[in-house]
Design an enzyme around this catalytic site. Structure first.
Site, PDB file in Angstrom:
ATOM      1  N   ARG A 123     -14.325  -0.866  -9.488  1.00 48.40           N
ATOM      2  CA  ARG A 123     -13.272  -0.382 -10.380  1.00 48.40           C
ATOM      3  C   ARG A 123     -13.839  -0.022 -11.754  1.00 48.40           C
ATOM      4  O   ARG A 123     -13.412   0.935 -12.386  1.00 48.40           O
ATOM      5  CB  ARG A 123     -12.228  -1.488 -10.551  1.00 48.40           C
ATOM      6  CG  ARG A 123     -11.247  -1.180 -11.675  1.00 48.40           C
ATOM      7  CD  ARG A 123     -10.239  -2.292 -11.927  1.00 48.40           C
ATOM      8  NE  ARG A 123      -9.365  -1.907 -13.014  1.00 48.40           N
ATOM      9  CZ  ARG A 123      -9.114  -2.659 -14.090  1.00 48.40           C
ATOM     10  NH1 ARG A 123      -9.634  -3.866 -14.202  1.00 48.40           N
ATOM     11  NH2 ARG A 123      -8.331  -2.221 -15.040  1.00 48.40           N
TER      12      ARG A 123
ATOM     13  N   GLU B 219      -2.332  -1.446   5.660  1.00 48.05           N
ATOM     14  CA  GLU B 219      -3.763  -1.209   5.811  1.00 48.05           C
ATOM     15  C   GLU B 219      -4.252  -1.387   7.237  1.00 48.05           C
ATOM     16  O   GLU B 219      -5.143  -0.660   7.700  1.00 48.05           O
ATOM     17  CB  GLU B 219      -4.546  -2.144   4.875  1.00 48.05           C
ATOM     18  CG  GLU B 219      -4.227  -1.946   3.387  1.00 48.05           C
ATOM     19  CD  GLU B 219      -2.937  -2.617   2.922  1.00 48.05           C
ATOM     20  OE1 GLU B 219      -2.334  -3.384   3.715  1.00 48.05           O
ATOM     21  OE2 GLU B 219      -2.517  -2.375   1.771  1.00 48.05           O
TER      22      GLU B 219
ATOM     23  N   HIS C 185     -12.636  -1.299  -5.745  1.00 52.56           N
ATOM     24  CA  HIS C 185     -12.248  -2.554  -6.398  1.00 52.56           C
ATOM     25  C   HIS C 185     -12.884  -3.768  -5.708  1.00 52.56           C
ATOM     26  O   HIS C 185     -12.246  -4.789  -5.474  1.00 52.56           O
ATOM     27  CB  HIS C 185     -10.729  -2.711  -6.449  1.00 52.56           C
ATOM     28  CG  HIS C 185     -10.039  -1.672  -7.292  1.00 52.56           C
ATOM     29  ND1 HIS C 185     -10.083  -0.324  -6.993  1.00 52.56           N
ATOM     30  CD2 HIS C 185      -9.294  -1.776  -8.400  1.00 52.56           C
ATOM     31  CE1 HIS C 185      -9.389   0.350  -7.898  1.00 52.56           C
ATOM     32  NE2 HIS C 185      -8.905  -0.491  -8.774  1.00 52.56           N
TER      33      HIS C 185
ATOM     34  N   ARG D 201     -15.862   4.362  -7.987  1.00 49.17           N
ATOM     35  CA  ARG D 201     -14.676   4.880  -7.277  1.00 49.17           C
ATOM     36  C   ARG D 201     -14.357   6.302  -7.729  1.00 49.17           C
ATOM     37  O   ARG D 201     -13.877   7.119  -6.940  1.00 49.17           O
ATOM     38  CB  ARG D 201     -13.474   3.963  -7.483  1.00 49.17           C
ATOM     39  CG  ARG D 201     -13.016   3.876  -8.929  1.00 49.17           C
ATOM     40  CD  ARG D 201     -11.860   2.898  -9.095  1.00 49.17           C
ATOM     41  NE  ARG D 201     -11.698   2.558 -10.493  1.00 49.17           N
ATOM     42  CZ  ARG D 201     -10.563   2.678 -11.175  1.00 49.17           C
ATOM     43  NH1 ARG D 201      -9.478   3.117 -10.587  1.00 49.17           N
ATOM     44  NH2 ARG D 201     -10.502   2.324 -12.446  1.00 49.17           N
TER      45      ARG D 201
ATOM     46  N   SER E 230      -5.747   4.767  -7.760  1.00 50.84           N
ATOM     47  CA  SER E 230      -6.760   3.745  -8.047  1.00 50.84           C
ATOM     48  C   SER E 230      -8.044   3.973  -7.252  1.00 50.84           C
ATOM     49  O   SER E 230      -9.137   3.807  -7.779  1.00 50.84           O
ATOM     50  CB  SER E 230      -6.209   2.353  -7.719  1.00 50.84           C
ATOM     51  OG  SER E 230      -5.096   2.069  -8.522  1.00 50.84           O
TER      52      SER E 230
HETATM   53  C1  LIG Z   1      -1.874  -5.885   1.132  1.00 51.07           C
HETATM   54  C2  LIG Z   1      -1.774  -5.193  -0.177  1.00 51.07           C
HETATM   55  N1  LIG Z   1      -1.976  -3.863  -0.233  1.00 51.07           N
HETATM   56  C3  LIG Z   1      -1.924  -3.223  -1.413  1.00 51.07           C
HETATM   57  C4  LIG Z   1      -1.651  -3.899  -2.561  1.00 51.07           C
HETATM   58  C5  LIG Z   1      -1.637  -3.173  -3.899  1.00 51.07           C
HETATM   59  N2  LIG Z   1      -0.275  -3.060  -4.419  1.00 51.07           N
HETATM   60  C6  LIG Z   1       0.210  -3.906  -5.360  1.00 51.07           C
HETATM   61  S1  LIG Z   1       1.795  -3.632  -5.761  1.00 51.07           S
HETATM   62  C7  LIG Z   1       1.891  -2.319  -4.686  1.00 51.07           C
HETATM   63  C8  LIG Z   1       3.180  -1.559  -4.548  1.00 51.07           C
HETATM   64  C9  LIG Z   1       4.331  -2.458  -4.250  1.00 51.07           C
HETATM   65  O1  LIG Z   1       5.545  -1.776  -4.238  1.00 51.07           O
HETATM   66  P1  LIG Z   1       6.877  -2.607  -4.046  1.00 51.07           P
HETATM   67  O2  LIG Z   1       6.726  -3.551  -2.915  1.00 51.07           O
HETATM   68  O3  LIG Z   1       8.003  -1.649  -3.941  1.00 51.07           O
HETATM   69  O4  LIG Z   1       6.950  -3.476  -5.371  1.00 51.07           O
HETATM   70  P2  LIG Z   1       7.863  -3.327  -6.678  1.00 51.07           P
HETATM   71  O5  LIG Z   1       8.441  -1.949  -6.714  1.00 51.07           O
HETATM   72  O6  LIG Z   1       8.942  -4.346  -6.552  1.00 51.07           O
HETATM   73  O7  LIG Z   1       6.972  -3.611  -7.840  1.00 51.07           O
HETATM   74  C10 LIG Z   1       0.656  -2.131  -4.036  1.00 51.07           C
HETATM   75  C11 LIG Z   1       0.377  -1.080  -3.049  1.00 51.07           C
HETATM   76  C12 LIG Z   1      -1.455  -5.295  -2.461  1.00 51.07           C
HETATM   77  N3  LIG Z   1      -1.212  -6.066  -3.532  1.00 51.07           N
HETATM   78  N4  LIG Z   1      -1.494  -5.905  -1.262  1.00 51.07           N
END
Ligand SMILES: Cc1ncc(C[n+]2csc(CCOP(=O)(O)OP(=O)(O)O)c2C)c(N)n1
Ligand SMILES: [Mg+2]
Lengths: 280, 313
Positions: free
Chosen positions: B164, B55, B106, B8, B34
């Site tokens: 990753r 996505e 990843h 990556r 990432s």
């Molecule tokens: C479908 C999907 N896309 C991307 C991710 C990667 N990802 C994990 S947490 C996150 C950000 C989430 O932000 P938020 O919903 O505001 O959560 P919080 O601030 O409460 O931790 C991302 C993009 C994922 N888990 N699922």
């Protein structure tokens, strides 16, 4: 809320926050920020509100909770452990190959987890399914879900919102952990989901805005949601990402990184001092 | 041993290197640190577009950009690129055969601690079943950089499967690659180890160990799973009479299946497959998971000996 009850909840939430730090620090990875911002709501639901039994975690009549923002397992697991679903000691195995405490929730491995999640946007749909089943079966259980504010960017969230209002799922309450941060920065800069309350209203939900760290406000909102008829309720919970650990508060960088040993020690010391002050 | 770099990182580096081409637009879904598209963003912020955690929308937006002549790189984790947005990739990118490159990072179980929900072991199967989709799965940083550049030069949809984890560099800096052409990394006459992604490294180690048991193993890097280099596979079947495939993917539908399709139709020989045995992954340190799911040189050796038994029988 009774002052003694509130004090107990505050202490419990601090213990849960300590568990979050311990789990993430021993794992060397995981998501402290959003777990800490959600900790008070999790505490309220599992210690005050939900009809659940750690000895019978699959009781078909229980209330359900879906962690739609599945990365916040440290928060959920620490809550479940302190509530007696499994030993608190097990938090130290979090994310290790030998442990059942998967990085994202797994309903088949972890007692008390009602739905496997991790792919954002899907948990809320599963919660809609649980609420629909409750209606079909004439059951009185309630379904709670917790969404991230960044998670609201997933279109599926709004498909779920539409379905929940369409089927008048007043047995469903969704919290939005409104900490204003996602991974790449501020939600309004990455992909603005605002205005959040107006969106839920437009989708046919009732909306309540609260301080996510105030147990009186959490209680009032949950009671109001329970009294609502014919509509699901969204509780927009204004929170602080990293709440309770000074150096993690409002920092996007603590979304998904683990504290080093000294940082974890400092965080635990801060939480201990806070618990002391409550005992004081 | 050589330097270790995640594919990556090589992907982000390559994007930054070709970014002077103003036709290139990079999309990301809240994971730029990432997927390492942040390396492109630093140099060309105006052509790095964050689509948020959305996505499915990102993939169809990429398709729209491509209809206007852009070369689009759309990046997220493999799970969400191939998994969540499968329909959008199939119907809005694959079906109209648009010039979108999907940078899927990843991939596989070496995601590690995030666990099964984030470990795509089905993406090769999904992507190679889309007509006209090119599927690239590089073994190291050098081949990744070269193939990202080739992907940018060719017209049409490309799925880039990236990891990753830091992995050894196995190619010299000036090595050349052609999309659709496998690389014979080591000659051999008794058995052929056909590998993709980080399993190429394991296949090379297995071949070394097999030599000590008097077994001559050929090693082929299939960096392009589609279009597949049929010639190199048929030649291996004819000359060595036994094949072991090695991949960080479900044994169903991935490299093993693709190779078997060619072998069965052209020159059937005994085959064994090393991969994830049709189970979901789990959380753990990448190294622990590699052991747990037997994505090891030891497993490749064991299967090579097994396939040689079958060849004799
Ligand atoms: C479908 C999907 N896309 C991307 C991710 C990667 N990802 C994990 S947490 C996150 C950000 C989430 O932000 P938020 O919903 O505001 O959560 P919080 O601030 O409460 O931790 C991302 C993009 C994922 N888990 N699922
Ligand atoms: Mg957030």
């Amino acid at each position: 809320m009774d002052a003694k009850v509130k004090l107990d909840l505050m202490k419990t939430a601090a213990m849960i926050r300590k568990g979050i730090i311990t789990a993430v620090a021993t794992a060397g990875s995981g998501h402290p920020g959003g777990s800490l911002s959600a900790a008070d709501i999790l505490t309220y639901l599992y210690f005050r509100e939900m009809n659940i039994d750690p000895k019978n975690p699959k009781n078909p009549d229980r209330d359900r909770f879906v962690l739609s923002k599945g990365h916040c397992t440290p928060g959920l697991y620490s809550t479940l452990a302190h509530r007696g679903f499994f030993p608190v000691e097990d938090l130290k195995g979090f994310r290790q190959v030998s442990s059942y405490l998967e990085g994202h929730p797994n309903m088949n491995y972890v007692p008390g987890v009602d739905m496997s999640t991790g792919s954002l946007g899907q948990g809320i749909s599963a919660a809609v399914g649980m609420a629909l089943a409750g209606k079909l079966d004439n059951k009185s259980y309630r379904v709670y879900a917790m969404l991230g504010d960044g998670e609201l960017e997933e279109g599926q969230v709004w498909e779920a919102a539409m379905a929940a209002a369409h089927y008048k799922l007043d047995n469903l309450t969704a919290f939005v952990d409104y900490n204003r941060l996602q991974i790449d920065g501020n939600i309004t800069e990455v992909m603005n989901p605002e205005p959040i309350a107006d969106k839920f209203l437009a989708f046919g939900w009732d909306v309540i805005s609260i301080d996510a760290h105030d147990f009186d406000e959490i209680e009032k909102a949950v009671e109001k949601a329970k009294a609502n008829k014919g509509k699901p309720t969204a509780i927009i919970a204004h929170s602080i990402k990293g709440k309770g650990v000074s150096f993690m508060e409002n920092q996007a960088s603590w979304h998904g990184s683990a504290p080093k040993k000294e940082q974890a020690d400092q965080a635990l010391a801060e939480l201990d001092a806070y618990i002391e002050s409550l005992n004081g | 041993m050589s330097e270790k770099i995640a594919t990556r990182v090589a992907y982000g580096t390559a994007l930054a290197e070709i970014g002077h081409n103003e036709n290139i637009v990079v999309l990301d879904a809240d994971l730029s640190k990432s997927t390492r598209t942040d390396l492109f963003k630093k140099k060309y912020p105006e052509r790095h577009i964050n689509m948020g955690i959305a996505e499915a929308n990102m993939m169809a937006v990429a398709a729209g950009l491509a209809t206007c002549g852009k070369t689009v790189f759309a990046s997220t984790f493999a799970m969400f690129a191939a998994g969540r947005a499968f329909d959008q990739v199939r119907n809005s990118i694959g079906y109209p055969h648009l010039n979108v490159k999907i940078g899927a990072t990843h991939a596989g179980i070496t995601v590690g601690e995030d666990g099964a929900s984030h470990q795509a072991i089905e993406d090769i199967a999904l992507m190679r079943s889309i007509p006209g989709m090119t599927v690239i799965s590089p073994a190291d940083a050098v081949s990744t950089k070269a193939l990202v550049k080739k992907a940018a030069e060719m017209y049409g949809p490309v799925y880039l499967r990236l990891g990753r984890l830091d992995v050894h560099v196995i190619y010299p800096e000036d090595a050349e690659f052609e999309i659709g052409k496998g690389v014979c990394l080591k000659e051999g006459t008794d058995v052929t180890l056909i590998a993709t992604g980080f399993m190429v490294e394991k296949a090379l180690a297995a071949a070394e160990a097999l030599k000590e048991s008097g077994i001559s193993a050929r090693v082929i890097d299939i960096h392009t799973i589609k279009p597949l280099d049929e010639e190199i596979i048929i030649k291996a079947a004819k000359e060595t009479g036994a094949i072991v495939t090695c991949e960080e993917h479900n044994v169903l539908g991935g490299l093993g299946s693709a190779v078997a399709e060619v072998v069965v139709k052209n020159f059937p020989v005994p085959m064994e497959m090393v991969g994830v045995e049709d189970s979901f992954g789990k959380s753990g340190k990448p190294a622990d998971l590699v052991e747990k799911y037997s994505l090891t040189a030891e497993k490749v050796i064991e299967k090579a000996k097994l396939v040689l038994e079958r060849k004799k029988a």
